[in-house]
Design a protein around this motif. Structure first.
Motif, PDB file in Angstrom:
ATOM      1  N   LEU A 117     -26.029 -20.589  27.558  1.00  0.00           N
ATOM      2  CA  LEU A 117     -24.724 -20.223  27.006  1.00  0.00           C
ATOM      3  C   LEU A 117     -24.537 -20.769  25.592  1.00  0.00           C
ATOM      4  CD1 LEU A 117     -22.464 -20.853  30.145  1.00  0.00           C
ATOM      5  CD2 LEU A 117     -23.488 -18.701  29.389  1.00  0.00           C
ATOM      6  N   THR A 118     -25.139 -21.905  25.304  1.00  0.00           N
ATOM      7  CA  THR A 118     -24.970 -22.502  23.978  1.00  0.00           C
ATOM      8  C   THR A 118     -25.588 -21.631  22.898  1.00  0.00           C
ATOM      9  OG1 THR A 118     -24.984 -24.713  24.973  1.00  0.00           O
ATOM     10  CG2 THR A 118     -25.380 -24.576  22.585  1.00  0.00           C
ATOM     11  N   ARG A 119     -26.795 -21.183  23.136  1.00  0.00           N
ATOM     12  CA  ARG A 119     -27.485 -20.342  22.149  1.00  0.00           C
ATOM     13  C   ARG A 119     -27.218 -18.860  22.373  1.00  0.00           C
ATOM     14  NH1 ARG A 119     -33.620 -22.228  22.244  1.00  0.00           N
ATOM     15  NH2 ARG A 119     -33.191 -22.360  24.492  1.00  0.00           N
ATOM     16  N   GLN A 120     -26.573 -18.496  23.500  1.00  0.00           N
ATOM     17  CA  GLN A 120     -26.258 -17.108  23.827  1.00  0.00           C
ATOM     18  C   GLN A 120     -27.530 -16.249  23.876  1.00  0.00           C
ATOM     19  OE1 GLN A 120     -22.510 -15.675  24.187  1.00  0.00           O
ATOM     20  NE2 GLN A 120     -23.009 -17.644  25.140  1.00  0.00           N
ATOM     21  N   ILE A 121     -28.499 -16.741  24.645  1.00  0.00           N
ATOM     22  CA  ILE A 121     -29.741 -15.992  24.845  1.00  0.00           C
ATOM     23  C   ILE A 121     -30.126 -16.042  26.320  1.00  0.00           C
ATOM     24  CG2 ILE A 121     -30.577 -16.351  22.498  1.00  0.00           C
ATOM     25  CD1 ILE A 121     -32.383 -18.534  23.473  1.00  0.00           C
ATOM     26  N   LEU A 122     -30.947 -15.103  26.741  1.00  0.00           N
ATOM     27  CA  LEU A 122     -31.391 -14.983  28.142  1.00  0.00           C
ATOM     28  C   LEU A 122     -32.869 -14.621  28.156  1.00  0.00           C
ATOM     29  CD1 LEU A 122     -29.697 -12.913  30.970  1.00  0.00           C
ATOM     30  CD2 LEU A 122     -32.013 -12.345  30.239  1.00  0.00           C
ATOM     31  N   TRP A 123     -33.571 -15.168  29.154  1.00  0.00           N
ATOM     32  CA  TRP A 123     -34.952 -14.741  29.401  1.00  0.00           C
ATOM     33  C   TRP A 123     -35.259 -14.945  30.878  1.00  0.00           C
ATOM     34  CZ3 TRP A 123     -33.802 -19.393  27.001  1.00  0.00           C
ATOM     35  CH2 TRP A 123     -34.289 -20.551  27.600  1.00  0.00           C
ATOM     36  N   THR A 124     -36.361 -14.390  31.338  1.00  0.00           N
ATOM     37  CA  THR A 124     -36.821 -14.581  32.718  1.00  0.00           C
ATOM     38  C   THR A 124     -38.221 -15.151  32.674  1.00  0.00           C
ATOM     39  OG1 THR A 124     -35.489 -12.696  33.453  1.00  0.00           O
ATOM     40  CG2 THR A 124     -37.208 -13.463  34.953  1.00  0.00           C
ATOM     41  N   GLN A 125     -38.463 -16.150  33.533  1.00  0.00           N
ATOM     42  CA  GLN A 125     -39.774 -16.787  33.553  1.00  0.00           C
ATOM     43  C   GLN A 125     -40.238 -17.002  34.984  1.00  0.00           C
ATOM     44  OE1 GLN A 125     -38.729 -20.388  31.372  1.00  0.00           O
ATOM     45  NE2 GLN A 125     -38.379 -21.538  33.254  1.00  0.00           N
ATOM     46  N   VAL A 126     -41.555 -17.087  35.144  1.00  0.00           N
ATOM     47  CA  VAL A 126     -42.177 -17.536  36.384  1.00  0.00           C
ATOM     48  C   VAL A 126     -42.970 -18.770  35.994  1.00  0.00           C
ATOM     49  CG1 VAL A 126     -43.795 -17.012  38.237  1.00  0.00           C
ATOM     50  CG2 VAL A 126     -42.308 -15.206  37.324  1.00  0.00           C
ATOM     51  N   GLY A 127     -42.588 -19.919  36.542  1.00  0.00           N
ATOM     52  CA  GLY A 127     -43.124 -21.151  36.003  1.00  0.00           C
ATOM     53  C   GLY A 127     -42.639 -21.270  34.573  1.00  0.00           C
ATOM     54  N   ARG A 128     -43.595 -21.405  33.633  1.00  0.00           N
ATOM     55  CA  ARG A 128     -43.242 -21.410  32.212  1.00  0.00           C
ATOM     56  C   ARG A 128     -43.683 -20.130  31.511  1.00  0.00           C
ATOM     57  NH1 ARG A 128     -39.110 -24.623  31.444  1.00  0.00           N
ATOM     58  NH2 ARG A 128     -39.445 -26.702  32.304  1.00  0.00           N
ATOM     59  N   ARG A 129     -44.097 -19.148  32.294  1.00  0.00           N
ATOM     60  CA  ARG A 129     -44.583 -17.901  31.713  1.00  0.00           C
ATOM     61  C   ARG A 129     -43.442 -16.909  31.560  1.00  0.00           C
ATOM     62  NH1 ARG A 129     -46.438 -13.141  34.013  1.00  0.00           N
ATOM     63  NH2 ARG A 129     -46.267 -14.095  36.092  1.00  0.00           N
TER      64      ARG A 129
END
Length: 230
Positions: A117-129
């Motif tokens: 929320l601070t940077r207003q970004i989203l991503w999806t990861q499995v582990g660190r990938r």
């Protein structure tokens, strides 16, 4: 006495065998438009990230460096202005390229969709990938903050329409009450949502195809300009 005009004589220059005449010099490329935009709200942040002198005042060198960054990131207009859009897209780019910028999201052996929320970004990861993103988002405005912590997608609706706000919510994926991940055609860099996590419609569509009911989300941080998540 009658004067005689001498006939014209063609003059040939003999070149050594195999020699090629030098081509005519190409015209110099036209100079691009001057970069003249003034100081903007995210001047210091962009100066810091671009390793420019951090004084909060737009210089000609700042303007050129920011315009070059905007062109690389595909930000329009690429006018050299230190805008919120430019700063957020730079944060997206940094999170994409630097694994250390994604460390705040817990690594698990299954898919986790990370919402900063601070940077207003989203991503999806499995582990660190990385398996999706990062992409820019717009979370809940002050008083309607997006709820933080571990969440789980419990319902999906590709063509949802909000009866509360009377707005379309394409590719909606609900995770807490009426709060959902979904697409919007509104400007992600203005104001905030009613609590949902908004993305561009193409990004929301790609995430909708990736995630399923039961997928986990981890939401943390505080949207700038709000009192904080609930």
């Amino acid at each position: 006495m009658r004067w005689m005009t001498a006939p014209a004589v063609a003059v040939f220059v003999l070149l050594p065998l195999g020699a090629v005449p030098a081509p005519a010099a190409a015209p110099a490329p036209a100079a691009g438009p001057r970069c003249t935009t003034g100081t903007a709200p995210y001047q210091r942040e962009l100066e810091r990230e671009l390793r420019l002198p951090v004084d909060g005042r737009q210089s000609a060198a700042d303007c050129v460096a920011i315009r070059r960054l905007q062109r690389r990131l595909g930000v329009r207009p690429a006018d050299g202005s230190a805008s919120l859009r430019t700063y957020r897209m730079l944060l997206v780019d940094l999170a994409r390229r630097d694994p250390a910028a994604r460390r705040a999201c817990p690594a698990r052996p299954y898919r986790v969709t990370c919402v900063d929320l601070t940077r207003q970004i989203l991503w999806t990861q499995v582990g660190r990938r990385l398996v999706f993103g990062p992409v820019p988002v717009r979370s809940g405005r002050d008083g309607l903050e997006t709820r933080r912590g571990w969440q789980r997608i419990y319902w999906k609706n590709r063509d949802h329409h909000s009866t509360l706000y009377d707005v379309p919510m394409p590719y909606a994926q609900f995770f807490n009450g009426g709060q959902a991940l979904h697409g919007t055609r509104r400007d992600l860099f203005l104001s905030g949502s009613g609590g949902c996590v908004n993305m561009t419609v193409p990004d929301a569509g790609r995430l909708y195809a990736l995630l399923g009911t039961g997928d986990r989300l981890y939401i943390w941080g505080t949207k700038p300009g709000t009192a904080g998540g609930g």
